[in-house]
Structure formats: C-alpha cells, structure tokens
Motif scaffolding. Structure first.
Motif, mmCIF file in Angstrom:
data_model
loop_
_atom_site.group_PDB
_atom_site.id
_atom_site.type_symbol
_atom_site.label_atom_id
_atom_site.label_comp_id
_atom_site.label_asym_id
_atom_site.label_seq_id
_atom_site.Cartn_x
_atom_site.Cartn_y
_atom_site.Cartn_z
ATOM 1 N N LEU A 1 -2.603 -3.178 -14.009
ATOM 2 C CA LEU A 1 -3.114 -3.912 -14.880
ATOM 3 C C LEU A 1 -2.225 -3.000 -16.219
ATOM 4 N N PRO A 2 -1.180 -3.890 -16.741
ATOM 5 C CA PRO A 2 -0.426 -2.996 -17.892
ATOM 6 C C PRO A 2 -1.423 -2.806 -19.116
ATOM 7 N N TRP A 3 -2.526 -3.650 -19.257
ATOM 8 C CA TRP A 3 -3.210 -3.226 -20.789
ATOM 9 C C TRP A 3 -4.400 -2.416 -20.368
ATOM 10 N N ALA A 4 -4.554 -1.853 -19.119
ATOM 11 C CA ALA A 4 -5.693 -0.944 -19.122
ATOM 12 C C ALA A 4 -5.407 0.360 -19.830
ATOM 13 N N PRO A 5 -6.530 0.811 -20.217
ATOM 14 C CA PRO A 5 -6.480 2.042 -20.703
ATOM 15 C C PRO A 5 -6.213 3.344 -19.906
ATOM 16 N N PRO A 6 -5.093 4.174 -20.001
ATOM 17 C CA PRO A 6 -4.611 5.065 -19.297
ATOM 18 C C PRO A 6 -5.535 5.787 -18.443
ATOM 19 N N ASP A 7 -6.727 6.422 -19.013
ATOM 20 C CA ASP A 7 -7.771 7.089 -18.512
ATOM 21 C C ASP A 7 -8.873 6.317 -17.741
ATOM 22 N N LEU A 8 -8.525 4.922 -17.504
ATOM 23 C CA LEU A 8 -9.569 3.938 -16.894
ATOM 24 C C LEU A 8 -10.195 4.557 -15.549
ATOM 25 N N VAL A 9 -9.344 4.955 -14.713
ATOM 26 C CA VAL A 9 -9.616 5.053 -13.366
ATOM 27 C C VAL A 9 -10.621 6.504 -13.452
ATOM 28 N N ASP A 10 -10.040 7.603 -14.096
ATOM 29 C CA ASP A 10 -10.556 8.940 -14.291
ATOM 30 C C ASP A 10 -12.095 8.811 -14.899
ATOM 31 N N GLU A 11 -12.133 7.755 -15.843
ATOM 32 C CA GLU A 11 -13.422 7.629 -16.580
ATOM 33 C C GLU A 11 -14.534 6.827 -15.659
ATOM 34 N N LEU B 1 -4.973 -25.891 10.478
ATOM 35 C CA LEU B 1 -5.888 -26.791 10.059
ATOM 36 C C LEU B 1 -6.578 -25.977 9.041
ATOM 37 N N SER B 2 -6.902 -26.703 7.943
ATOM 38 C CA SER B 2 -7.910 -26.027 6.940
ATOM 39 C C SER B 2 -9.208 -25.983 7.319
ATOM 40 N N ALA B 3 -9.980 -24.800 7.162
ATOM 41 C CA ALA B 3 -11.280 -24.546 7.630
ATOM 42 C C ALA B 3 -12.160 -23.754 6.934
ATOM 43 N N GLY B 4 -11.961 -23.874 5.620
ATOM 44 C CA GLY B 4 -12.687 -23.428 4.810
ATOM 45 C C GLY B 4 -12.408 -23.611 3.424
ATOM 46 N N GLY B 5 -13.249 -23.122 2.249
ATOM 47 C CA GLY B 5 -12.903 -23.423 0.959
ATOM 48 C C GLY B 5 -11.569 -22.766 0.406
ATOM 49 N N ARG B 6 -11.479 -21.317 0.549
ATOM 50 C CA ARG B 6 -10.224 -20.833 -0.050
ATOM 51 C C ARG B 6 -9.512 -20.575 1.192
ATOM 52 N N VAL B 7 -8.326 -21.384 1.474
ATOM 53 C CA VAL B 7 -7.714 -21.728 2.681
ATOM 54 C C VAL B 7 -6.637 -20.503 3.101
ATOM 55 N N LEU B 8 -5.643 -20.366 2.211
ATOM 56 C CA LEU B 8 -5.052 -19.322 2.424
ATOM 57 C C LEU B 8 -4.436 -18.937 0.995
ATOM 58 N N CYS B 9 -3.547 -17.824 0.952
ATOM 59 C CA CYS B 9 -3.086 -17.388 -0.365
ATOM 60 C C CYS B 9 -1.552 -16.953 -0.062
ATOM 61 N N GLY B 10 -0.906 -16.929 -1.106
ATOM 62 C CA GLY B 10 0.344 -16.458 -1.326
ATOM 63 C C GLY B 10 0.279 -15.189 -2.002
ATOM 64 N N THR B 11 1.144 -14.066 -1.402
ATOM 65 C CA THR B 11 1.209 -12.805 -2.022
ATOM 66 C C THR B 11 2.676 -12.319 -2.327
ATOM 67 N N ALA B 12 2.832 -11.860 -3.370
ATOM 68 C CA ALA B 12 4.454 -11.451 -3.449
ATOM 69 C C ALA B 12 4.251 -10.145 -4.527
ATOM 70 N N THR B 13 5.376 -9.148 -4.037
ATOM 71 C CA THR B 13 5.626 -8.021 -5.027
ATOM 72 C C THR B 13 6.893 -8.370 -5.711
ATOM 73 N N GLY B 14 7.067 -7.526 -6.757
ATOM 74 C CA GLY B 14 8.435 -7.656 -7.627
ATOM 75 C C GLY B 14 8.445 -6.457 -8.253
ATOM 76 N N PRO B 15 9.767 -6.040 -8.843
ATOM 77 C CA PRO B 15 9.805 -5.037 -9.668
ATOM 78 C C PRO B 15 8.825 -4.735 -10.914
ATOM 79 N N ASP B 16 8.568 -6.094 -11.569
ATOM 80 C CA ASP B 16 7.462 -6.243 -12.571
ATOM 81 C C ASP B 16 6.350 -7.305 -12.116
ATOM 82 N N LEU B 17 5.342 -7.534 -13.190
ATOM 83 C CA LEU B 17 4.475 -8.614 -12.908
ATOM 84 C C LEU B 17 5.263 -9.829 -12.928
ATOM 85 N N ALA B 18 6.194 -10.151 -13.940
ATOM 86 C CA ALA B 18 6.583 -11.523 -14.396
ATOM 87 C C ALA B 18 7.565 -11.917 -12.758
#
Ligand code: AMP
Ligand code: GLY
Length: 377
Positions: free
Chosen positions: A185-195, A323-340
């Motif tokens: 999360l590029p916008w998160a405060p840097p100490d968020l997790v510690d807090e 076949l589809s067998a539920g509401g959320r059927v599948l998802c795509g996931t990808a990584t990259g050097p940045d969010l864009a």
C-alpha cells in the motif's frame, strides 16, 4: 499432487479421522465455518499439528459481540457498538449515530452480513432480517487488511493489503466477499504495521491468553485508517480472500514452514520473513448475478492460464470441462516491478478468461496508482 477427498469439512470427527488416515504432518484449516465448528480442536486432540484456532478462539470471527468484548477488555481501538436484539434496541442504537449507519449480522455471514447505508429504513430492515445485530459507529478512512500469523504468543505480520468489498467500480453496489486486492500500500503510514501490532494484535492475543483461550493461527485484522488513527473494523480467524492471493504472491519464505511453526508453538524460532520487491494485484471474476444470486454451471474457457486461481469452479464429469460452481468463480493474480505493471498484467490475464455473464471490477488498485487515496485528518 493435490487430492480432493470427500469429507464434510465442518464435521470435526470426520476431518480428524481423515487427518489420521493420511498421516498428516500439518492440517491447515482455511474457512471460518470449520473453525467455529471445532475442527481444529478435534484434529489437535489426535496429536496432529493444526494451523487454525480452537472453536473458542475462533469466536473472534464467529461473534461480533464477542470480538467487541475482547477489544474493550484489551483496550483495542474500534468503533463504538451496540448489540441489538429487537426493534426497540435497534431504534435506540440508530438514534445514537448519524448516517451512514452500520448494521452487522451477529454471526458468521461470509463477509456479506454488513449493511452500510444512509437509509434508516434499510438499516432497520437489515436488523429485522438478521434478528441479532451489532449497530456501530461509521469509521471513515481507507481500509487495510493485515494478516498476522501467530502461535498465540509470538506474532508475525504479513504485508498489509487492500481489498475491494463492493461489487461495482468506484465502490458502488452491495458488499461482497471481496472483488480484488493489491499489495503493498504506497499510501500507508510507514509505522502502520508496528502501530497495529502494538495497539491491536499484542493486546488482543494477551487478552485471549488471559481468558484461557489463546488464539493461534491467522488473525486477520480489518482496519480503517481514520483521522484518529487505525481502528479495527473486524477480526477474522483465517486468511482473507482475495487479499491472500496478493500477499502470498509476494512472500518468498516458504509458507508451509511458517504455518507449521505457528501450529507447533515455535514461531519465535522462525527466521524473519523474506518478501519479493514489487507489487501484486488480484482481480476476481464473479458469476452473473453475484452477490445477490449467482448463476452456476456455465462453461469457463481460459481458466487454465498461468496466474489464474480457482475458487468456485468444478469439472464436468462427462468431459472434464471447467464449470462455474460459485459466486466468486476465479481470479487473476499478477506481480510486477510496481503496482501499475502488476495491474496491467493482471487485467491481461482476466481478459483471457471467458465465462458467460461474468463480471469483474475494472478499477482494482487504480486510485492507489494515481495517488488518489488520502489519509483523513
Ligand atoms: P465486516 O463484515 O465487518 O468486514 O464489514 C464488511 C465491510 O463493511 C467492511 O470492509 C467495511 O467496508 C464496511 N464496514 C463495516 N463496519 C464498518 C464501520 N464501522 N465503519 C465503516 N465501514 C464499515
Ligand atoms: N476479503 C474479506 C474476507 O476474506 O473476509
């Protein structure tokens, strides 16, 4: 090679029996219903290592009222809340707040038990439908999901992620189980997790130990970053979907060893986690009619490409078609050097999936990439 076994996942005796039969070294319990049903307790009683909390500890997810009691006792920052069981108490609670109203089903609802609305009549109607609800203060600010792996004592945070709960672009339409996610999360405060570890996770784990029901497994902390700092929206007792897809795509440390350490009370000896650089984005492809009434049984093509993770799918016995067998059927996931870059890559994957009538959000991670997420205050 994975094997799907015919076992009732919410039957503690049956699951424990299967774990013994296959000589399992580690049992990881995914969803909340088996946890609340006591499957972890039954497997643990057989002397097998289990990643997942006891039924008592899973009440942190299973009962909103219980979670609030624990948070109050532990001094954890969260929304003010009133449990309501009838029309009079509902009306009195709604009177205490300005809109938007937040009305939560006080039981397991697979992420769909919450109504957030400016419409008082709709708030009252949801309370009537649920019977027992918790009505609470609206928390304004961007949301964060933080997953924490714990053996009850030691706690290891994973990367914070953001989920998209509403079905439509621009956060329109009803709440869902989650339509997409990204990390970091590029916008998160840097100490968020510690807090959050200091103010939320450690006090909660200490309170659960004090009650004699230590929480081990995955503590999922859903937060709003408000003008007054992070506030807990909810706890879950399991990995969240679809945030897990992005968090695990970035985790370099083998997951099995981490979960085994949590299951065996040896997390303090586990080496620090290693993370890939860059970012990950996941986009859920949902069935026509989801979330109100998803249509199932449609043939999917493009579901076997790299980067596609299955949720509500099944094989047709006759010809092996997907076949589809539920509401959320599948998802795509990808990584990259940045969010864009990760975002471009994931939409490429999703465009290659064909499922009649299906829909997906086009704006996952968009505001974060454009720098349009701002912290209040
Ligand atoms: P929950 O089932 O508690 O995770 O709630 C589902 C979604 O409803 C959350 O992710 C939020 O988007 C919204 N929500 C729940 N509680 C609140 C609250 N107190 N203030 C604002 N939004 C909330
Ligand atoms: N992504 C929300 C959940 O798993 O409950």
């Amino acid at each position: 090679m994975a094997q799907l076994r015919a076992v009732d996942p919410v039957d503690p005796v049956a699951v424990a029996g299967l774990a013994v039969e296959v000589g399992a070294d580690l049992v990881v319990i995914g969803p909340e219903a088996p946890l609340v049903a006591g499957v972890a307790d039954a497997v643990r009683a057989k002397g097998i290592a289990v990643f997942g909390p006891s039924a008592e500890a899973a009440r942190l997810e299973g009962s909103k009222t219980f979670a609030k009691e624990v948070m109050t006792a532990a001094g954890v920052p969260t929304a003010r809340a009133y449990p309501c069981t009838d029309e009079a108490s509902t009306a009195a609670a709604l009177d205490r707040f300005d809109p938007p109203y937040v009305v939560k089903n006080d039981g397991l609802a697979a992420g769909k038990g919450v109504v957030v609305t400016d419409d008082r009549a709709a708030a009252e109607a949801h309370a009537r439908e649920c019977g027992r609800v918790v009505i609470e203060e609206y928390l304004a600010g961007p949301e964060v999901s933080l997953f924490v792996v714990t053996d009850g004592e030691t706690a290891v945070p994973l990367l914070p992620a953001q989920d998209f709960k509403r079905v439509g672009d621009g956060d329109s339409g009803p709440n869902t189980g989650g339509m997409g996610a990204y990390a970091p999360l590029p916008w998160a405060p840097p100490d968020l997790v510690d807090e959050v570890m200091r103010d939320v996770v450690h006090p909660t784990l200490a309170e659960m130990r004090r009650r004699g029901t230590p929480f081990s497994g995955l503590l999922y902390v859903g937060l709003a970053i408000t003008a007054d700092g992070p506030r807990v929206i909810e706890f879950n007792a399991r990995f969240g979907d679809p945030e897990t897809q992005v968090v695990l795509a970035l985790l370099e440390t083998p997951l099995g060893g981490l979960l085994h350490a949590a299951a065996t009370g040896t997390l303090a000896d586990h080496p620090p986690l290693r993370w890939r650089t860059g970012a990950a984005v996941t986009v859920v492809v949902a069935a026509e009619g989801y979330p109100a009434g998803p249509r199932t049984g449609d043939v999917i093509t493009g579901g076997e490409q790299p980067g596609v993770i299955h949720a509500g799918t099944a094989r047709r016995t006759a010809d092996g078609a997907l076949l589809s067998a539920g509401g959320r059927v599948l998802c795509g996931t990808a990584t990259g050097p940045d969010l864009a870059a990760a975002r471009d890559a994931v939409y490429q994957v999703v465009r290659g999936i064909e499922l009649p009538g299906s829909h997906y959000r086009r704006d996952i991670a968009a505001t974060a990439i454009d720098g349009r997420i701002t912290l209040p205050g």
